[in-house]
Design a protein around this motif. Structure first.
Motif, mmCIF file in Angstrom:
data_model
loop_
_atom_site.group_PDB
_atom_site.id
_atom_site.type_symbol
_atom_site.label_atom_id
_atom_site.label_comp_id
_atom_site.label_asym_id
_atom_site.label_seq_id
_atom_site.Cartn_x
_atom_site.Cartn_y
_atom_site.Cartn_z
ATOM 1 N N TYR A 1 86.149 47.359 72.561
ATOM 2 C CA TYR A 1 86.158 48.476 73.512
ATOM 3 C C TYR A 1 86.369 47.958 74.936
ATOM 4 O O TYR A 1 87.187 48.494 75.694
ATOM 5 C CB TYR A 1 84.837 49.235 73.409
ATOM 6 N N LYS A 2 85.650 46.893 75.299
ATOM 7 C CA LYS A 2 85.791 46.335 76.633
ATOM 8 C C LYS A 2 87.195 45.773 76.851
ATOM 9 O O LYS A 2 87.791 45.919 77.921
ATOM 10 C CB LYS A 2 84.748 45.233 76.852
ATOM 11 N N ALA A 3 87.739 45.107 75.798
ATOM 12 C CA ALA A 3 89.086 44.542 75.917
ATOM 13 C C ALA A 3 90.125 45.637 76.123
ATOM 14 O O ALA A 3 91.057 45.506 76.927
ATOM 15 C CB ALA A 3 89.414 43.732 74.659
ATOM 16 N N GLU A 4 89.955 46.752 75.386
ATOM 17 C CA GLU A 4 90.880 47.874 75.537
ATOM 18 C C GLU A 4 90.776 48.478 76.930
ATOM 19 O O GLU A 4 91.791 48.845 77.541
ATOM 20 C CB GLU A 4 90.589 48.930 74.472
ATOM 21 N N GLN A 5 89.560 48.589 77.427
ATOM 22 C CA GLN A 5 89.363 49.136 78.767
ATOM 23 C C GLN A 5 90.039 48.253 79.812
ATOM 24 O O GLN A 5 90.698 48.746 80.735
ATOM 25 C CB GLN A 5 87.867 49.245 79.080
ATOM 26 N N GLU A 6 89.881 46.942 79.671
ATOM 27 C CA GLU A 6 90.512 46.011 80.611
ATOM 28 C C GLU A 6 92.040 46.073 80.527
ATOM 29 O O GLU A 6 92.734 45.998 81.538
ATOM 30 C CB GLU A 6 90.023 44.588 80.327
ATOM 31 N N LYS A 7 92.561 46.222 79.289
ATOM 32 C CA LYS A 7 94.005 46.321 79.102
ATOM 33 C C LYS A 7 94.558 47.562 79.789
ATOM 34 O O LYS A 7 95.573 47.510 80.504
ATOM 35 C CB LYS A 7 94.329 46.366 77.606
ATOM 36 N N HIS A 8 93.867 48.699 79.566
ATOM 37 C CA HIS A 8 94.313 49.949 80.192
ATOM 38 C C HIS A 8 94.242 49.845 81.713
ATOM 39 O O HIS A 8 95.139 50.342 82.425
ATOM 40 C CB HIS A 8 93.448 51.115 79.706
ATOM 41 N N LYS B 1 94.490 47.130 83.522
ATOM 42 C CA LYS B 1 95.560 46.247 83.979
ATOM 43 C C LYS B 1 96.897 46.972 84.008
ATOM 44 O O LYS B 1 97.669 46.870 84.969
ATOM 45 C CB LYS B 1 95.646 45.027 83.060
ATOM 46 N N GLU B 2 97.171 47.738 82.924
ATOM 47 C CA GLU B 2 98.419 48.491 82.867
ATOM 48 C C GLU B 2 98.486 49.519 83.994
ATOM 49 O O GLU B 2 99.547 49.732 84.602
ATOM 50 C CB GLU B 2 98.538 49.181 81.507
ATOM 51 N N ALA B 3 97.351 50.166 84.267
ATOM 52 C CA ALA B 3 97.318 51.166 85.347
ATOM 53 C C ALA B 3 97.594 50.515 86.696
ATOM 54 O O ALA B 3 98.332 51.058 87.527
ATOM 55 C CB ALA B 3 95.955 51.867 85.357
ATOM 56 N N ARG B 4 96.999 49.322 86.924
ATOM 57 C CA ARG B 4 97.236 48.623 88.196
ATOM 58 C C ARG B 4 98.704 48.229 88.336
ATOM 59 O O ARG B 4 99.278 48.313 89.423
ATOM 60 C CB ARG B 4 96.340 47.378 88.275
ATOM 61 N N GLU B 5 99.302 47.786 87.227
ATOM 62 C CA GLU B 5 100.717 47.404 87.268
ATOM 63 C C GLU B 5 101.596 48.611 87.565
ATOM 64 O O GLU B 5 102.564 48.518 88.335
ATOM 65 C CB GLU B 5 101.116 46.763 85.939
ATOM 66 N N ASP B 6 101.262 49.758 86.961
ATOM 67 C CA ASP B 6 102.030 50.982 87.209
ATOM 68 C C ASP B 6 101.925 51.409 88.678
ATOM 69 O O ASP B 6 102.907 51.815 89.312
ATOM 70 C CB ASP B 6 101.534 52.117 86.305
#
Length: 371
Positions: free
Chosen positions: A310-317, A319-324
């Protein structure tokens, strides 16, 4: 069948089955060390006025969520409240012999705690200072401690899906280590709570009974009940009770069961440590005893793995949001540079960067408050 009879039956069955198929019986009866110099608290219900100061202090020193009803509202004492994961101590009003009597409820910190005996993950420990401490780092949320407790004290945090914890009074152990009184004892304005060595508190209780035989029931609840507890209670005298001289052990005929029943306390727990009974109950099915660590260790591992995923998925999302967002900012800055020049583009980039930082800071604060 009451709780004690059930545990006695299960404990006996456990011994019989364990003798034939496991080595559980070789360990003997499971008990905890008795600490003669441990601390305790004597609760004198004849002095308690139901002001809820102890509740407020407990809430404050343990950083618990504020209740919906403010502590200044004493009308809630008329309800039969139980302790919970967010209310580690509560005060209730009882009718004893037609008169209102207030009693404080919290963990009794048993000499031989049933919760510790029932917990296969060894989350509970009886400490030399008298407290029964809880370490939730390896708790799997089975809640056997809640079933085993003869006083129905432990509460469970159902809202913590990835890290469920059992919560109860800690005896303010951190404060004890600092040489301070438990929060509730320090806050009591009527000296209804007396803190000290358990052995000294028994002497204090017997002295009060001897000096005021018409005021107290000649019995100290918790002296031997359920094997003895760190928190002990004095009750008002009953009209039928005949005061007896205070002795090393209060006379059984002065027990006045009706008084304790009216105060919401069980007088049928006996003097055998409850830990002995719950340990026997765990041996009822030897196969379960043998594979318990494996089964619930796996459940614990699964819970922790889900949490990490769950934490890994949250971090992935995130990161993707910051990149966007970064890509969107770059595109906007390029467009401004084309139409208004480099100076305007630099100003716009700085403004957008500062706005994003402020937004992230606000989001972090809100997340912390929600948590």
């Amino acid at each position: 069948m009451n709780r004690r009879k059930f545990l006695t039956f299960m404990g006996s069955a456990g011994v019989v089955s364990a003798l034939s198929t496991a080595k559980v019986a070789e360990a003997g009866v499971h008990t905890f060390p008795y600490y003669a110099d441990s601390y305790g608290v004597l609760h004198d219900t004849t002095r308690c006025i139901g002001c809820r100061r102890c509740e407020e202090a407990c809430n404050k020193v343990n950083h618990l969520p504020k209740p919906k009803t403010p502590f200044t509202d004493v009308s809630v004492t008329a309800k039969r409240r139980r302790t919970s994961a967010y209310e580690w101590t509560v005060v209730n009003k009882y009718e004893v012999n037609g008169k209102p009597v207030f009693r404080k409820l919290q963990c009794f910190h048993c000499n031989d705690p049933a919760c510790a005996s029932a917990c296969f993950a060894k989350c509970f420990t009886k400490q030399p200072d008298g407290s029964v401490a809880y370490n939730g780092s390896q708790c799997v949320g089975c809640r056997y401690c809640m079933v085993a407790c003869p006083f129905y004290v432990p509460g469970f945090q159902y809202d913590e899906a990835f890290d469920p914890l059992v919560q109860k009074c800690t005896f303010c152990e951190p404060r004890l280590k600092e040489g301070k009184l438990p929060g509730c004892v320090e806050a009591c304005p009527m000296d209804a709570l007396t803190f000290g060595r358990r052995s000294d508190l028994l002497k204090v209780a017997r002295a009060r009974i001897a000096e005021n035989p018409g005021r107290y029931t000649n019995y100290i609840y918790g002296e031997a009940d359920a094997g003895g507890t760190a928190w002990m209670v004095l009750a008002p005298a009953t009209p039928k009770a005949v005061p007896a001289a205070a002795t090393e052990a209060p006379a059984k005929d002065a027990h006045a069961p009706d008084t304790w029943k009216q105060l919401g306390l069980d007088t049928h727990l006996g003097t055998q440590p409850m830990g002995e009974l719950t340990y026997g109950a765990l041996g009822t099915v030897p196969m379960i005893v043998a594979f318990w660590p494996v089964l619930f260790g796996g459940a614990y591992a699964i819970t922790k793995r889900r949490e990490s995923i769950y934490k890994a998925e949250q971090e992935k999302h995130a990161k993707e949001a910051r990149e966007d967002v970064a890509a969107a900012v770059d595109a906007a800055v390029r467009k401004i540079e084309e139409t208004q020049g480099p100076g305007a583009a630099d100003t716009a980039r700085r403004a957008m960067t500062e706005a994003l930082k402020a937004r992230e800071a606000d989001g972090s604060r809100e997340h912390g408050e929600d948590k």
